[in-house]
Design an enzyme around this catalytic site. Structure first.
Site, PDB file in Angstrom:
ATOM      1  N   GLU A 122      52.202  40.341  47.233  1.00 20.00           N
ATOM      2  CA  GLU A 122      53.624  39.999  47.125  1.00 20.00           C
ATOM      3  C   GLU A 122      54.428  40.661  48.235  1.00 20.00           C
ATOM      4  O   GLU A 122      55.353  40.062  48.773  1.00 20.00           O
ATOM      5  CB  GLU A 122      54.176  40.391  45.744  1.00 20.00           C
ATOM      6  N   TRP A 173      43.973  37.035  46.355  1.00 21.67           N
ATOM      7  CA  TRP A 173      44.501  38.056  45.450  1.00 21.67           C
ATOM      8  C   TRP A 173      44.552  37.579  43.997  1.00 21.67           C
ATOM      9  O   TRP A 173      44.962  38.319  43.118  1.00 21.67           O
ATOM     10  CB  TRP A 173      45.915  38.482  45.878  1.00 21.67           C
ATOM     11  N   ASP A 188      60.226  32.929  43.599  1.00 18.13           N
ATOM     12  CA  ASP A 188      60.130  32.931  45.060  1.00 18.13           C
ATOM     13  C   ASP A 188      60.750  31.626  45.572  1.00 18.13           C
ATOM     14  O   ASP A 188      61.297  30.835  44.794  1.00 18.13           O
ATOM     15  CB  ASP A 188      58.671  33.114  45.511  1.00 18.13           C
ATOM     16  N   CYS A 243      53.494  14.423  40.297  1.00 17.81           N
ATOM     17  CA  CYS A 243      54.023  15.678  39.738  1.00 17.81           C
ATOM     18  C   CYS A 243      53.856  15.728  38.214  1.00 17.81           C
ATOM     19  O   CYS A 243      54.248  14.788  37.519  1.00 17.81           O
ATOM     20  CB  CYS A 243      55.496  15.802  40.107  1.00 17.81           C
ATOM     21  N   THR A 255      56.856  35.635  54.735  1.00 14.52           N
ATOM     22  CA  THR A 255      55.664  35.164  55.454  1.00 14.52           C
ATOM     23  C   THR A 255      54.937  34.130  54.593  1.00 14.52           C
ATOM     24  O   THR A 255      55.156  34.067  53.388  1.00 14.52           O
ATOM     25  CB  THR A 255      54.716  36.368  55.723  1.00 14.52           C
ATOM     26  N   LEU A 277      52.612  41.335  61.476  1.00 11.64           N
ATOM     27  CA  LEU A 277      53.165  40.703  60.269  1.00 11.64           C
ATOM     28  C   LEU A 277      54.694  40.714  60.255  1.00 11.64           C
ATOM     29  O   LEU A 277      55.316  39.983  59.498  1.00 11.64           O
ATOM     30  CB  LEU A 277      52.671  41.426  59.008  1.00 11.64           C
ATOM     31  N   GLY A 278      55.296  41.580  61.076  1.00 13.08           N
ATOM     32  CA  GLY A 278      56.760  41.648  61.138  1.00 13.08           C
ATOM     33  C   GLY A 278      57.360  42.384  59.952  1.00 13.08           C
ATOM     34  O   GLY A 278      56.660  42.778  59.016  1.00 13.08           O
ATOM     35  N   TYR A 318      62.547  40.641  42.464  1.00 12.01           N
ATOM     36  CA  TYR A 318      61.512  39.608  42.512  1.00 12.01           C
ATOM     37  C   TYR A 318      60.112  40.215  42.382  1.00 12.01           C
ATOM     38  O   TYR A 318      59.306  39.757  41.564  1.00 12.01           O
ATOM     39  CB  TYR A 318      61.603  38.788  43.818  1.00 12.01           C
TER      40      TYR A 318
HETATM   41 FE1  SF4 Z   1      59.700  18.239  42.401  1.00 13.62          FE
HETATM   42 FE2  SF4 Z   1      59.525  15.607  42.246  1.00 13.62          FE
HETATM   43 FE3  SF4 Z   1      58.228  17.159  40.530  1.00 13.62          FE
HETATM   44 FE4  SF4 Z   1      60.852  16.958  40.412  1.00 13.62          FE
HETATM   45  S1  SF4 Z   1      59.398  15.325  40.062  1.00 13.62           S
HETATM   46  S2  SF4 Z   1      59.692  18.825  40.263  1.00 13.62           S
HETATM   47  S3  SF4 Z   1      61.381  16.779  42.561  1.00 13.62           S
HETATM   48  S4  SF4 Z   1      57.887  16.992  42.732  1.00 13.62           S
END
Ligand code: SF4
Length: 380
Positions: free
Chosen positions: A47, A30, A148, A210, A53, A90-91, A130
């Site tokens: 959405e 999508w 979400d 991250c 789901t 899908l419920g 949302y």
């Molecule tokens: Fe999530 Fe770790 Fe990134 Fe913080 S540093 S947002 S806890 S993945």
């Protein structure tokens, strides 16, 4: 200085998140390709399907829906039964009913185009806070936060919000909204979702990979795996009942559920009421749709609804007397094409299992006592 104050003084994670998204965005059916505007019909459909789901679970349904009803106009003109049949499995079937009503509203009241305003979007049936924010951001690039479950988790960790999630939502929304950029609001919404789905996962978040770890308060304090704090799950009550599967010449008798309420308008084999106990045999036979040599299958069918657990004993009869009263015979080979919710499919599958033995009335096991039932409910 509080965590939230400290966060406000540090670099905003928005730019880092968008740069990461440019490279790592998930390809989803999508989603519009980079730089292209998303189709609000597709965003809305995905959405609604994604509520309660997972992305993996809806892929086949989404593609099939889009193939059959490629526009909101096409969806608005199809009979509800077909939409329910397309949704079967899908419920949360109220969503399918709302989807159909909403398509009609978009066509009749908005000229077949999704409105570009958050407030107007909320006037569409089934579109809450949302979903309106998600459509506004993703389809129209308006600066709304689409929070979400994935986004919620990322925000709770980013800002180290330690209140239980249910209570923390308004705070998370306010903090998250401050990060939403005025340009690329749609990409930001999807970036937050993608980060939660792939890096900031519920267990063992990959903080070393991250893009926003430098401004993540939970990571700084080493408490990321403790957040978000979930409240106690309420114990779901257990309901029990009997279902009656009549078979004749390779077909199964189905009846339609009332239009309103749980699984409204969907099909099912005839069912008795759902109460705390299974009906004893004599009572079950009174609940059957017609007198016949009903035999009870061994075992029970279990299904979990949002607010309760259900256990069903299944009675079967082969070649019953001619049908009197309501009902439709559906060929067993056509069951996948009709509006049968998952629980009803389980019941029929249990009835049709070649190896599922039946038991005669005098061999019926004793009903379990309340104590045993309660402990079984706890184990599930
Ligand atoms: Fe999530 Fe770790 Fe990134 Fe913080 S540093 S947002 S806890 S993945």
């Amino acid at each position: 200085m509080s965590a939230r104050q400290r966060h406000r003084t540090s670099d905003s994670p928005t730019a880092a998140l968008l740069a990461w998204y440019d490279v790592h965005r998930r390809v989803l059916p999508w989603r519009a390709p980079p730089g292209e505007q998303a189709d609000p019909y597709r965003v809305w459909l995905s959405e609604v399907m994604l509520q309660q789901t997972t992305v993996q679970a809806i892929g086949r349904y989404y593609r099939e829906f889009l193939k059959r009803w490629p526009t909101v106009q096409a969806l608005a003109t199809v009979p509800l039964d077909q939409v329910l049949a397309g949704w079967a499995g899908l419920g949360y079937y109220a969503r399918a009913r709302n989807l159909h009503r909403a398509a009609k509203v978009v066509v009749d009241e908005f000229g077949g185009k999704f409105p570009h305003s958050y407030e107007q979007l909320k006037k569409i049936p089934g579109v809450g806070t949302y979903t309106a924010a998600a459509i506004a951001a993703i389809a129209f690039d308006l600066p709304f936060l689409a929070m979400d479950a994935n986004a919620e988790r990322v925000l709770a960790r980013l800002f180290a919000v330690e209140e239980p999630l249910r209570k923390a939502k308004p705070v998370l929304r306010e903090l998250g909204q401050q990060l939403v950029p005025h340009a690329r609001a749609g990409d930001f919404a999807q970036a937050l979702m993608d980060l939660g789905a792939t890096i900031c996962t519920p267990k063992k978040p990959a903080c070393k990979s991250c893009p926003v770890s430098a401004c993540c308060e939970a990571f700084r304090r080493g408490i990321q795996e403790l957040l978000p704090v979930k409240g106690e799950k309420p114990v779901r009550p257990l309901k029990r009942g009997a279902a009656f599967v009549a078979r004749d010449a390779g077909a199964v008798l189905l009846v339609k559920r009332p239009e309103n309420g749980l699984l409204g308008g969907m099909l099912q084999p005839p069912l008795g009421p759902w109460t705390e106990e299974f009906p004893p045999l004599a009572e079950a036979l009174r609940q059957a749709p017609f007198p016949a040599a009903w035999k009870k299958r061994l075992g029970v069918v279990r299904h979990g609804f949002t607010h309760f657990e259900l256990e069903i004993e299944v009675y079967v009869v082969e070649a019953p007397p001619p049908l009197r009263g309501e009902g439709t015979w559906v060929a067993e080979g056509d069951l996948s094409t009709v509006a049968l919710p998952t629980v009803m499919r389980k019941i029929i599958a249990h009835a049709l299992r070649e190896d599922a033995a039946s038991i005669a009335p005098r061999h019926l096991p004793r009903e379990r006592g309340r104590k045993a039932q309660a402990s079984a409910a706890r184990r599930r």
